[in-house]
Write an enzyme that holds these catalytic residues in place. Sequence first.
Site, short mmCIF file in Angstrom:
data_model
loop_
_atom_site.label_atom_id
_atom_site.label_comp_id
_atom_site.label_asym_id
_atom_site.label_seq_id
_atom_site.Cartn_x
_atom_site.Cartn_y
_atom_site.Cartn_z
N CYS A 167 0.81 -1.21 0.00
CA CYS A 167 0.00 0.00 0.00
C CYS A 167 0.86 1.28 0.00
O CYS A 167 1.35 1.68 -1.03
CB CYS A 167 -0.98 -0.03 1.17
N HIS A 220 -3.91 -4.97 0.59
CA HIS A 220 -3.41 -5.49 1.87
C HIS A 220 -3.52 -7.02 1.88
O HIS A 220 -4.63 -7.55 2.05
CB HIS A 220 -4.19 -4.89 3.03
N GLU A 278 -2.55 -8.98 4.20
CA GLU A 278 -2.60 -9.48 5.58
C GLU A 278 -4.02 -9.61 6.13
O GLU A 278 -4.22 -10.29 7.13
CB GLU A 278 -1.77 -8.59 6.51
N SER A 319 0.87 -2.99 29.94
CA SER A 319 -0.21 -2.04 29.70
C SER A 319 -1.12 -2.60 28.62
O SER A 319 -0.66 -2.99 27.56
CB SER A 319 0.36 -0.69 29.25
N VAL A 321 -5.18 -8.62 26.78
CA VAL A 321 -4.53 -9.87 26.39
C VAL A 321 -3.76 -9.73 25.07
O VAL A 321 -2.72 -10.34 24.88
CB VAL A 321 -5.59 -11.00 26.30
N ASP A 322 -4.24 -8.86 24.17
CA ASP A 322 -3.54 -8.68 22.89
C ASP A 322 -2.16 -8.06 23.12
O ASP A 322 -1.17 -8.49 22.54
CB ASP A 322 -4.34 -7.79 21.95
N THR A 361 -0.45 -8.16 25.87
CA THR A 361 0.36 -9.14 26.59
C THR A 361 0.96 -10.14 25.65
O THR A 361 2.13 -10.48 25.75
CB THR A 361 -0.50 -9.86 27.64
#
Length: 227
Positions: A79, A167, A169, A221, A224-225, A227
């Site tokens: 992109c 994209h 992904e 901070s 869960v993402d 972490t």
Amino acid sequence: MQNNVLILDFGSQYTQLIARRVRELNIYCEIHPYHKLPQDMDPFKAVILSGSPFSVRAEDAPHPDLSKIKGHKPLLAVCYGAQYFAQFYGGRVEPSNIREYGRANLTNIKSDGILFDMVPDDSQVWMSHSDTITQLPTNGTRLASTRDVENAAYRIEGEATYGIQFHPEVYHTKHGKQILENFLVNIAKVEQSWTPDAFVESTVSSLKKKLGNDKVVLGLSGGVDST
């Protein structure tokens, strides 16, 4: 060992998704800001440039130092990255008449292009941009188009540099993972030898050796993402 992939982040909301797709291919990758490249590029066998909310036509457009990358290592520009090469390496980028956002379908895929091996004509991709490439960079060869985007993918001849306007992904690009695999495995020759379990094991072992009997304070901070 030279078998890692470097992802240069230009502030795209999808950068972490690029890393996830790469790791799903059992390939180790690292994300670095576009203006803070690793001093030692030897461990990296391929480089991916992310998208960006910026326009390459803006005065404050991000300008990476690609002197040790372009023409030296296999490079996939996504992109913003694809537009960057067009704008600053002999091509041209202009505003689109409409903001090109959403699903599109590839057409005129160059049959001898390794990047699109096993990707069928009319394959769905995801667009998210307001500028468009009207002239390819110097030595650029078109690899694919869509109904509204003539230069949806290209290669710079004489080097393993590829640009794609869409994209790969995101979920909506149906053969995005195949395109990433074609670039990383078939073009860049990166080995698919990394696993999350092996990474955890080697990292824990390395930390134990480094820390010895010291204690560690770890601050996190986010959820869960993060972490």
